[in-house]
Design an enzyme around this catalytic site. Sequence first.
Site, PDB file in Angstrom:
ATOM      1  N   HIS A   1       7.286 -27.459   2.431  1.00 29.29           N
ATOM      2  CA  HIS A   1       6.351 -28.279   1.688  1.00 29.29           C
ATOM      3  C   HIS A   1       5.105 -27.651   0.887  1.00 29.29           C
ATOM      4  O   HIS A   1       4.298 -28.270   0.924  1.00 29.29           O
ATOM      5  CB  HIS A   1       5.745 -29.198   3.085  1.00 29.29           C
ATOM      6  CG  HIS A   1       6.831 -29.743   3.874  1.00 29.29           C
ATOM      7  ND1 HIS A   1       7.317 -31.123   3.438  1.00 29.29           N
ATOM      8  CD2 HIS A   1       7.431 -29.616   5.022  1.00 29.29           C
ATOM      9  CE1 HIS A   1       8.221 -31.524   4.222  1.00 29.29           C
ATOM     10  NE2 HIS A   1       8.219 -30.671   5.215  1.00 29.29           N
TER      11      HIS A   1
ATOM     12  N   LYS B   1     -13.210   2.108  -3.197  1.00 35.01           N
ATOM     13  CA  LYS B   1     -14.285   2.112  -2.417  1.00 35.01           C
ATOM     14  C   LYS B   1     -15.425   2.859  -3.225  1.00 35.01           C
ATOM     15  O   LYS B   1     -16.297   2.623  -3.069  1.00 35.01           O
ATOM     16  CB  LYS B   1     -13.627   3.189  -1.141  1.00 35.01           C
ATOM     17  CG  LYS B   1     -12.970   2.427  -0.057  1.00 35.01           C
ATOM     18  CD  LYS B   1     -12.587   3.237   0.957  1.00 35.01           C
ATOM     19  CE  LYS B   1     -11.626   2.766   2.043  1.00 35.01           C
ATOM     20  NZ  LYS B   1     -11.325   3.582   3.297  1.00 35.01           N
TER      21      LYS B   1
ATOM     22  N   GLU C   1       0.702  -1.351  -0.068  1.00 33.35           N
ATOM     23  CA  GLU C   1       0.057   0.050  -0.085  1.00 33.35           C
ATOM     24  C   GLU C   1       1.030   1.307   0.039  1.00 33.35           C
ATOM     25  O   GLU C   1       0.413   2.177  -0.555  1.00 33.35           O
ATOM     26  CB  GLU C   1      -1.180  -0.086   1.127  1.00 33.35           C
ATOM     27  CG  GLU C   1      -2.162   1.068   0.955  1.00 33.35           C
ATOM     28  CD  GLU C   1      -3.234   0.786   2.170  1.00 33.35           C
ATOM     29  OE1 GLU C   1      -4.187  -0.045   2.028  1.00 33.35           O
ATOM     30  OE2 GLU C   1      -2.899   1.281   3.275  1.00 33.35           O
TER      31      GLU C   1
END
Length: 531
Positions: free
Chosen positions: A351, A455, A322
Site C-alpha cells: 500500500h 562535519k 556508508e
Amino acid sequence: MSDERVVDGFWCIEDESLGLTVDLTAMALDPDAMEVMAPRLARAGTAMAALESGFVANPDENRRVGHYWLRAPELAPEPALTAAIHDALAQIKAFAARVHSGELGNPLGARFEQVLVIGIGGSTLGPQYVSHALGGAGDRMRAAFIDNTDPDGIDRVVARLRAGVGLAATLTVVISKSGGTKETRNGMLEVARAYEGDGLSFGQHAVAVTGEGSELDRLARAQGWREVFPMWDWVGGRTSELSAVGLLPAALQGIDVDAMLAGARAMDAATRREGWHRNPAAALAAAWYLTGDGHGDRAMVVLPYKDRLELFSRYLQQLVMESLGKEKDLSGATVNQGIAVYGNKGSTDQHAFVQQLRDGRDDFFVTFIEVLRARAGASAEVDPGVTSADYLFGYLEGTRKALAEKGRPSLTVTIHEADARGVGMLIALYERAVGLYATLVDINAYHQPGVEAGKRAAGEVLALQARVEAALPTDEGAALDAAGAAKAVGEGDVLLVARVLRHLAHGGEHAVARVSGTGLLAARYCSRRAS
C-alpha cells in the site's frame, strides 16, 4: 551451460544447519556471468581472510578491521585482543546482571527500570534495530533512544521517560568512540540538564561506551559515572553492533546476547566457504554486482515481511551506503561507487511503493526478507482454513510474482525465526556481503571521508553563524538583509547567509529579529541584544 541448474537449486543457496536460504531465482541473472564471477569472488575471499587475520584493511586510516573477532575472539591476531574481547563481554553481562538484580541501582537504592541510549549513526542504528526486533512486553528494562541533535526530539524522549517510571529509574548509556561527536555530546548535555532539573545526579545514572582516553572517557571517570565500557579503533561504527555498542543496551533490555553472537559466529563460518554456490554472502555480493553492472546502477529495496525487522532497512542503509558509497577506488581513481538502499516492511509496502516498483522506473532490485515462524503461539483462522500468517506469506509471494511478471528483479533471504540467533545471523550475513562486494569493486569499505567532510562543513556554518549574529546592528533602522550581512562578514554565499539569518530569527534561542521585508533575500534583521 545447462539451465537445468535453475531447477536443481542452482539459484538457491540453502543451509539447513543455519536455517537460511538465499533465493536468487527471480534476479534473472545470467548463469554464465555468475560462473565468470567465480575467480573474482575467490580473490575477494582471500582478501577477507587476510582482513580476518589482522591485515590493515583500512589503509586510509591505517587501521585493522576486526568486527569478525567479536564473535570469535580466538581469531584475533594477538592474545591481548582475544582477552580484551572476552573481558568486555564478561563486563557487559556482569553489569547487566547487577542492574537487573537491583544490586546496582540509583543513589536512592531503587532499581533502574528504563535504559536511555544516546548516540548517532552506528552507535544507535544497530541497537535500535536489535531493540525493536527482539524487545517485547517481558523486557527487563524499557529502552529509549536519542540519536539526533533535534531539541524537540530530545524533549519528546525525555518526556516519555518522565511519564514512565521517571528519570530517577532511568540508566543512560552514552556511546561515542571519540567522545567528540557533537550530536551525541549535545544529547548528553541536554539529558544531563534534565536529570539535574529533577534534582538528580546525571553521573550516578550514566555509563559510557567509548575509546580509552577519549573526551568521553575522561569526563565519565572524572564525574564518577557508574561504569565505562570499551570501544576499539579496529571496530567501525557501522559494524559495532556485536561490540559493547550493541551488546550493552541489548543485555540491559534483557536480550540474549550470547544467542546473537552464536548466530553471527555460525554465519561467519558459512560465509567463509569457497564458491558462491555454498556461500550466501558471496552469492549476495555477486548478485548485487551483476544486477547493478558493477556500479550500483540499481537501488536495493529491502522489504522484510516481519514487523520485528522493520528497522532492518535503516540499519542496512548505513552498513551498505556508508561502506560502499565512495568517490575513489584503492588506486585513487574516481569511480563514484555505491548502492542506494531504502525500504519498508511487508505487506505495508503493498500500500506504499510497490505500485512504482512494478509499473514505474526499472532502477532497483528488491530484497525480500522472509521469516518462517509466524508467531510464538498458534494462529486462529481469519478465513476458512486461512490465518493471518497465510495472508502475509501470500502477499510476499504475490508481490514477488507481480514484480517478476514485469521483469523486475528480486531476491529472497529466508530465516526460520526472528529470534536473537536469527538477528545475529542477518547482521553477519550483510557485513560479509558488503566486505566482499567492496573488494569486487576495489574500494575501501571501512572509512567514511564524506561523513567527515559534512562535519567540517557544519563547523564552518556554525562559525559563520556566530559572525553574522555579531555583525547585526541593534538599530532597526540599520537592519541588514542577507546581502548586507554577507558583505559585513565577508561571505560570498548570500543564500547561505539568508538561511542563517532565518534560523537565528526563528529558532527562539538567539536575540535576532526579522523587522521588515518579505522573502528570503529581502527580509531585514537586527539584533535584540542589549547595546
